[in-house]
Scaffold this motif. Sequence first.
Motif, mmCIF file in Angstrom:
data_model
loop_
_atom_site.group_PDB
_atom_site.id
_atom_site.type_symbol
_atom_site.label_atom_id
_atom_site.label_comp_id
_atom_site.label_asym_id
_atom_site.label_seq_id
_atom_site.Cartn_x
_atom_site.Cartn_y
_atom_site.Cartn_z
ATOM 1 N N ALA A 72 0.853 -1.191 0.000
ATOM 2 C CA ALA A 72 0.000 0.000 0.000
ATOM 3 C C ALA A 72 0.883 1.232 0.000
ATOM 4 O O ALA A 72 1.550 1.521 0.998
ATOM 5 C CB ALA A 72 -0.906 -0.006 1.222
ATOM 6 N N GLY A 73 0.922 1.928 -1.095
ATOM 7 C CA GLY A 73 1.789 3.090 -1.210
ATOM 8 C C GLY A 73 1.032 4.400 -1.201
ATOM 9 O O GLY A 73 -0.138 4.470 -1.588
ATOM 10 N N GLY A 74 1.674 5.437 -0.720
ATOM 11 C CA GLY A 74 1.140 6.789 -0.782
ATOM 12 C C GLY A 74 2.244 7.726 -1.230
ATOM 13 O O GLY A 74 3.353 7.293 -1.544
ATOM 14 N N SER A 110 1.512 13.020 0.926
ATOM 15 C CA SER A 110 0.867 14.321 0.786
ATOM 16 C C SER A 110 0.012 14.694 1.985
ATOM 17 O O SER A 110 -0.237 15.868 2.241
ATOM 18 C CB SER A 110 -0.005 14.339 -0.468
ATOM 19 N N GLY A 111 -0.453 13.716 2.727
ATOM 20 C CA GLY A 111 -1.370 14.005 3.821
ATOM 21 C C GLY A 111 -2.779 14.206 3.309
ATOM 22 O O GLY A 111 -3.011 14.340 2.097
ATOM 23 N N PRO A 112 -3.754 14.239 4.207
ATOM 24 C CA PRO A 112 -5.158 14.291 3.787
ATOM 25 C C PRO A 112 -5.624 15.687 3.405
ATOM 26 O O PRO A 112 -5.251 16.680 4.028
ATOM 27 C CB PRO A 112 -5.908 13.797 5.024
ATOM 28 N N SER A 113 -6.447 15.750 2.384
ATOM 29 C CA SER A 113 -7.182 16.951 2.027
ATOM 30 C C SER A 113 -8.611 16.786 2.549
ATOM 31 O O SER A 113 -8.997 15.707 2.993
ATOM 32 C CB SER A 113 -7.200 17.117 0.510
ATOM 33 N N ALA A 131 -11.165 16.410 0.807
ATOM 34 C CA ALA A 131 -11.733 15.324 0.005
ATOM 35 C C ALA A 131 -11.228 13.970 0.496
ATOM 36 O O ALA A 131 -11.956 12.965 0.441
ATOM 37 C CB ALA A 131 -11.386 15.519 -1.472
ATOM 38 N N GLY A 132 -9.989 13.933 0.994
ATOM 39 C CA GLY A 132 -9.454 12.691 1.529
ATOM 40 C C GLY A 132 -10.181 12.257 2.786
ATOM 41 O O GLY A 132 -10.475 11.062 2.966
ATOM 42 N N TRP A 133 -10.484 13.220 3.663
ATOM 43 C CA TRP A 133 -11.257 12.870 4.853
ATOM 44 C C TRP A 133 -12.651 12.396 4.465
ATOM 45 O O TRP A 133 -13.198 11.476 5.095
ATOM 46 C CB TRP A 133 -11.349 14.048 5.805
ATOM 47 N N ALA A 134 -13.224 12.991 3.431
ATOM 48 C CA ALA A 134 -14.525 12.522 2.950
ATOM 49 C C ALA A 134 -14.412 11.099 2.405
ATOM 50 O O ALA A 134 -15.326 10.278 2.596
ATOM 51 C CB ALA A 134 -15.065 13.467 1.884
ATOM 52 N N ASP A 135 -13.296 10.795 1.733
ATOM 53 C CA ASP A 135 -13.054 9.416 1.285
ATOM 54 C C ASP A 135 -13.091 8.455 2.476
ATOM 55 O O ASP A 135 -13.667 7.371 2.403
ATOM 56 C CB ASP A 135 -11.693 9.296 0.604
ATOM 57 N N LEU A 136 -12.442 8.862 3.561
ATOM 58 C CA LEU A 136 -12.408 8.009 4.740
ATOM 59 C C LEU A 136 -13.813 7.821 5.303
ATOM 60 O O LEU A 136 -14.172 6.708 5.718
ATOM 61 C CB LEU A 136 -11.492 8.616 5.799
ATOM 62 N N GLY A 137 -14.602 8.875 5.306
ATOM 63 C CA GLY A 137 -15.974 8.743 5.775
ATOM 64 C C GLY A 137 -16.752 7.739 4.948
ATOM 65 O O GLY A 137 -17.498 6.905 5.488
ATOM 66 N N GLY A 138 -16.566 7.780 3.636
ATOM 67 C CA GLY A 138 -17.234 6.802 2.780
ATOM 68 C C GLY A 138 -16.771 5.391 3.057
ATOM 69 O O GLY A 138 -17.567 4.440 3.058
ATOM 70 N N ALA A 139 -15.452 5.230 3.310
ATOM 71 C CA ALA A 139 -14.922 3.905 3.616
ATOM 72 C C ALA A 139 -15.486 3.373 4.924
ATOM 73 O O ALA A 139 -15.841 2.188 5.032
ATOM 74 C CB ALA A 139 -13.393 3.968 3.681
ATOM 75 N N LEU A 140 -15.594 4.234 5.937
ATOM 76 C CA LEU A 140 -16.152 3.797 7.214
ATOM 77 C C LEU A 140 -17.625 3.420 7.080
ATOM 78 O O LEU A 140 -18.091 2.475 7.737
ATOM 79 C CB LEU A 140 -15.976 4.886 8.272
ATOM 80 N N ALA A 141 -18.355 4.122 6.231
ATOM 81 C CA ALA A 141 -19.763 3.771 6.019
ATOM 82 C C ALA A 141 -19.882 2.357 5.466
ATOM 83 O O ALA A 141 -20.767 1.583 5.873
ATOM 84 C CB ALA A 141 -20.416 4.777 5.077
ATOM 85 N N ARG A 190 -2.657 9.838 -1.313
ATOM 86 C CA ARG A 190 -2.033 10.164 -2.589
ATOM 87 C C ARG A 190 -2.737 11.381 -3.164
ATOM 88 O O ARG A 190 -3.936 11.360 -3.406
ATOM 89 C CB ARG A 190 -2.123 8.995 -3.571
ATOM 90 N N GLU A 191 -1.966 12.468 -3.316
ATOM 91 C CA GLU A 191 -2.513 13.748 -3.766
ATOM 92 C C GLU A 191 -3.705 14.163 -2.906
ATOM 93 O O GLU A 191 -4.694 14.716 -3.389
ATOM 94 C CB GLU A 191 -2.911 13.682 -5.249
#
Length: 301
Positions: A87-89, A92-95, A97-107, A199-200
């Motif tokens: 698993a590579g990154g 860049s750290g979270p934007s 939109a990245g935190w929103a990605d995490l929210g979708g993953a947790l759902a 990533r980005e």
Amino acid sequence: MPGIDERDARAVLGPSARFLASGATCVAFTDGRRVVRLAALNGREATRLNVDAAIRTALRSSGVPTPEALEVGLLPSGRAFTVDTLAGGDGSGPSPAGWADLGGALAVLHALPHRGYGLLEDRADAFQGLASTPASGLRTRLEEAWPFGETDLKAHPLVAAAPDLAGPLAGLEGDLRDVIGGRTALCHTDLHGEQFRWREGRLAALPDFGDAAIGPPAWDVASLAYFHGWSVAEEVARAAALPCGREAALFGLLLAFHRASRAVTLRHPARTTEAVAFARGCLARLAGRRFSPHERPANRA
């Protein structure tokens, strides 16, 4: 001469295997494309490699970025291992939109079918908790979280470090017992910074579900708040369609008890200070006050 960990890793990945990381339950090596995780020898905690791989497979089928589980097996010695894609990154750290990605993953994670409570049985065919009640389930993961552990409130490391917390916490005993009831979800439970690859600014991978447990969804909201602050917890909870209110603050107190106990066990006094600060922040939120910047703990595992 290579040690036993390196020899076992080379037996799976070949001679190019090199050390990557280690934790309480596993040691990891990589050949640059794949990662082998080996069950820690004489580890204090159980290794749940089968169910970890099963969770990641289920999430990948719904589009959540997690490393692909390539193999789960046993070495001739009986040592358990998994082989996953690396698993590579990009660091860049979270934007946002990245935190929103995490929210979708947790759902998606929270919606996976499950039974029972607490840490999961290490099996690939079902997500089954080790315990049959919410309280016993909580103890499989947060063993010394008052009022569910064996330690009296005034003797608990959290209160020993901050005696003024005893009164407010004692007054919330009923609420703390109630918060673990109700709806359950398959929760990650340990959402510190090393659990993500970005990533980005977008979520590139969630690599580890070894501490996944069945409990209230507020568990993951509180975990985010502990490691990243309440503003991030609110952002991710919004994307996951979860509340970030009283239940999250109450569960945050349970995490503070757990982290203070672990700080003593692991001899990390600074983490006791973090746990106390977070507990104060949870109490402030329960009293209707905003979370103060100085009450936010450092982002550490």
